[in-house]
Design an enzyme around this catalytic site. Structure first.
Site, short mmCIF file in Angstrom:
data_model
loop_
_atom_site.label_atom_id
_atom_site.label_comp_id
_atom_site.label_asym_id
_atom_site.label_seq_id
_atom_site.Cartn_x
_atom_site.Cartn_y
_atom_site.Cartn_z
N LYS A 177 0.86 -1.20 0.00
CA LYS A 177 0.00 0.00 0.00
C LYS A 177 0.89 1.24 0.00
O LYS A 177 1.84 1.32 0.78
CB LYS A 177 -0.90 0.02 1.25
N HIS A 235 -0.45 -8.13 9.07
CA HIS A 235 -0.60 -6.71 8.71
C HIS A 235 -0.27 -5.77 9.89
O HIS A 235 0.48 -4.82 9.75
CB HIS A 235 -2.02 -6.41 8.22
N LYS A 326 -13.76 -6.76 12.54
CA LYS A 326 -14.68 -6.79 11.41
C LYS A 326 -16.04 -6.24 11.85
O LYS A 326 -16.39 -6.28 13.02
CB LYS A 326 -14.88 -8.24 10.95
C1 BG6 Z 1 -6.66 -9.67 4.35
C2 BG6 Z 1 -7.47 -10.34 5.40
O1 BG6 Z 1 -5.32 -10.08 4.41
O2 BG6 Z 1 -6.73 -8.26 4.53
C3 BG6 Z 1 -8.91 -9.86 5.36
O3 BG6 Z 1 -7.43 -11.75 5.19
C4 BG6 Z 1 -8.96 -8.35 5.45
O4 BG6 Z 1 -9.67 -10.43 6.41
C5 BG6 Z 1 -8.04 -7.72 4.42
O5 BG6 Z 1 -10.31 -7.95 5.22
C6 BG6 Z 1 -7.95 -6.23 4.62
O6 BG6 Z 1 -7.27 -5.65 3.55
P1 BG6 Z 1 -7.55 -4.16 3.11
O7 BG6 Z 1 -6.57 -3.93 2.00
O8 BG6 Z 1 -8.98 -4.10 2.67
O9 BG6 Z 1 -7.28 -3.30 4.30
#
Ligand code: BG6
Length: 478
Positions: A177, A235, A326
């Site tokens: 990103k 992440h 979520k």
């Molecule tokens: C993914 C997860 O790696 O990242 C998902 O498995 C999550 O659960 C997603 O929704 C979030 O990514 P972004 O780019 O939408 O923030």
């Protein structure tokens, strides 16, 4: 910057990720003029299809997932002429000689393993057995990279049996990103922040990745994973590393990854009372987590908040609060660096407490806000008020930069270029699991049940308490 000619094989070429991310990202880079003429993209999967059948599928995916670009029919046709398909049996012999015959010699060859990890070994073995492994071969693997430390080690060992570490590209799409890369630019491109970037000036740091989406469509994976494995182990820990690491000597793959690894290794074990797990419940007729996954007794967390400590010279005594969930009230990924109060208020107790906050918004509305204290306008004495110094990157950089490229565009092109800076090294992934495994084992052995929270809320009330107990508050999600 154009890249050299390459062949890219997407195993799992008819799967969800290929449809939504990989092919659209390739198409956008093609439209952006980054490809040389003779690139070949081959889908490979079990399904019996020929080149034309696959091209028709890809055209449909691009219309859905890259509608702006695919409206240009000439560009779409030119892209599709470089796309082909080979039916391949991952665990058998079928299709492999045909696949090998289609690849060029002496050019970069990338194999994207967009398949479950149980097939990694079979694919790696056959790539080698069919003479497709060379010095210019790269393989790309997706998360989840293992389910725990043991399985991650086994995967690393399997891949290492066929490829060298410098040929393995483990994707964490957060690193692709734009705004996440910007964290490094902000920290290490400015003189302003770095001298204050330590426990002497920073009270604590908050990292929030709030999502409005639920787990629909990925129920069985998610119910085995939960927020800790799905988001925190990868992440959020990557964000933590980029915020906390020492300045690498240069922007080079091992220099950056060495520094990130040191952060992970300096993390203390998390105490059970510094973790809050949550699970969403339905409101207004919407289904809750358990209904969605079809498991009325599920104790998987769809939300997690925790307090982490990094035991090193820079950060001793500065807590890092991480939270992600979520079906929350808003989609918002933001890092708040909460500075300490000024050591002495010359304006007296009435002026209240004012501390600077640097907010780095990763998505949406990417930008930076610095909260500073000024005099409240008017004649009523010396009263203080906080105001935001606000910068939206899109506004500051002009209309041509309004849309950030998708993370996959950057990452796939980096694979072709052979730049591993934004990919996770094997030891980094293992260290991250080594930190998360005992946390997960702790609540599994204690039979911990996640706290319910309403869909559309900010998460369970206990997450607020986690902060309040320390005399602190989360910054708002919206
Ligand atoms: C993914 C997860 O790696 O990242 C998902 O498995 C999550 O659960 C997603 O929704 C979030 O990514 P972004 O780019 O939408 O923030």
């Amino acid at each position: 910057i154009p890249v050299e000619p390459f062949d890219l094989v997407v195993f799992g070429g008819t799967g969800d990720l290929a449809q939504r991310k990989i092919l659209p990202a390739l198409f956008r880079r093609f439209c952006g003029g980054q490809w040389p003429e003779d690139v070949l993209v081959l889908g490979a999967a079990r399904k019996k299809l020929d080149d034309d059948g696959y091209r028709a599928l890809v055209a449909g995916w691009l219309k859905e997932h890259a509608p702006d670009r695919s409206a240009d029919c000439a560009a779409l046709d030119r892209f599709l002429s470089r796309v082909g398909y080979v039916p391949v049996e991952a665990q058998g012999d079928e299709g492999w000689p045909e696949l090998a015959a289609r690849l060029s010699r002496d050019r970069v060859r990338a194999f994207y393993f967009s398949v479950g990890p149980r097939l990694f070994g079979a694919l790696a073995e056959r790539i080698e057995a069919h003479g497709m492994a060379s010095d210019k071969t790269r393989i790309v693997v997706e998360k989840p990279f293992g389910h725990d430390l043991e399985s991650a080690r086994a995967l690393n060992a399997t891949l290492a049996g066929h490829f060298r570490e410098r040929q393995i590209y483990r994707i964490d799409h957060y690193l692709g990103k734009e705004t996440v890369q910007n964290l490094m630019a902000v920290r290490f491109g400015n003189m302003l922040f770095e001298p204050l970037w330590n426990s002497q000036y920073v009270d604590h740091i908050q990292i929030t990745v709030a999502e409005t989406v639920g787990v629909d469509g990925r129920e069985s994976y998610y119910d085995r994973a939960g927020a800790m494995r799905d988001m925190v182990q990868n992440h959020l820990m990557q964000l933590l590393c980029l915020i906390a690491m020492e300045p690498p000597a240069k922007f080079d793959p091992d220099a950056v990854r060495d520094e990130k690894l040191k952060v992970i290794r300096a993390l203390d074990p998390v105490l059970p009372h510094h973790i809050v797990r949550g699970q969403y419940v339905g409101v207004d007729g919407q289904p809750g987590y358990r209904e969605v996954v079809g498991n009325p007794r599920s104790s998987t967390e769809s939300y997690i908040a925790l307090r982490a400590h990094i035991s090193n010279w820079r950060w001793a005594g500065t807590p890092f609060y991480l939270r992600t969930g979520k079906r929350l009230v808003a989609r918002s990924s933001v890092i708040n660096v909460m500075f300490k109060d000024a050591p002495h208020s010359i304006f007296g107790a009435d002026a209240g407490r004012h501390a600077n906050v640097l907010s780095i918004r990763l998505q949406p509305n990417e930008g930076i806000t610095l909260k500073v204290t000024i005099k409240e306008p008017g004649q009523g004495g010396m009263r203080l008020v906080d105001v935001p110094l606000d910068m939206s990157f899109a506004e500051a950089l002009g209309p041509e930069n309004q849309v950030s490229p998708d993370a996959y565009e950057r990452l796939i092109m980096d694979v072709v270029r052979g730049n591993q800076t934004l990919f996770m090294r094997g030891d980094e992934v293992e260290a991250a699991w080594a930190w998360t495994d005992p946390i997960i084992a702790g609540w599994e052995s204690s039979g911990d049940v996640p706290k319910p929270y309403d869909c559309g809320s900010t998460g369970p009330g206990d997450a607020e308490l986690l902060m309040k107990r320390d005399g602190r508050n989360w910054q708002g999600i919206k």
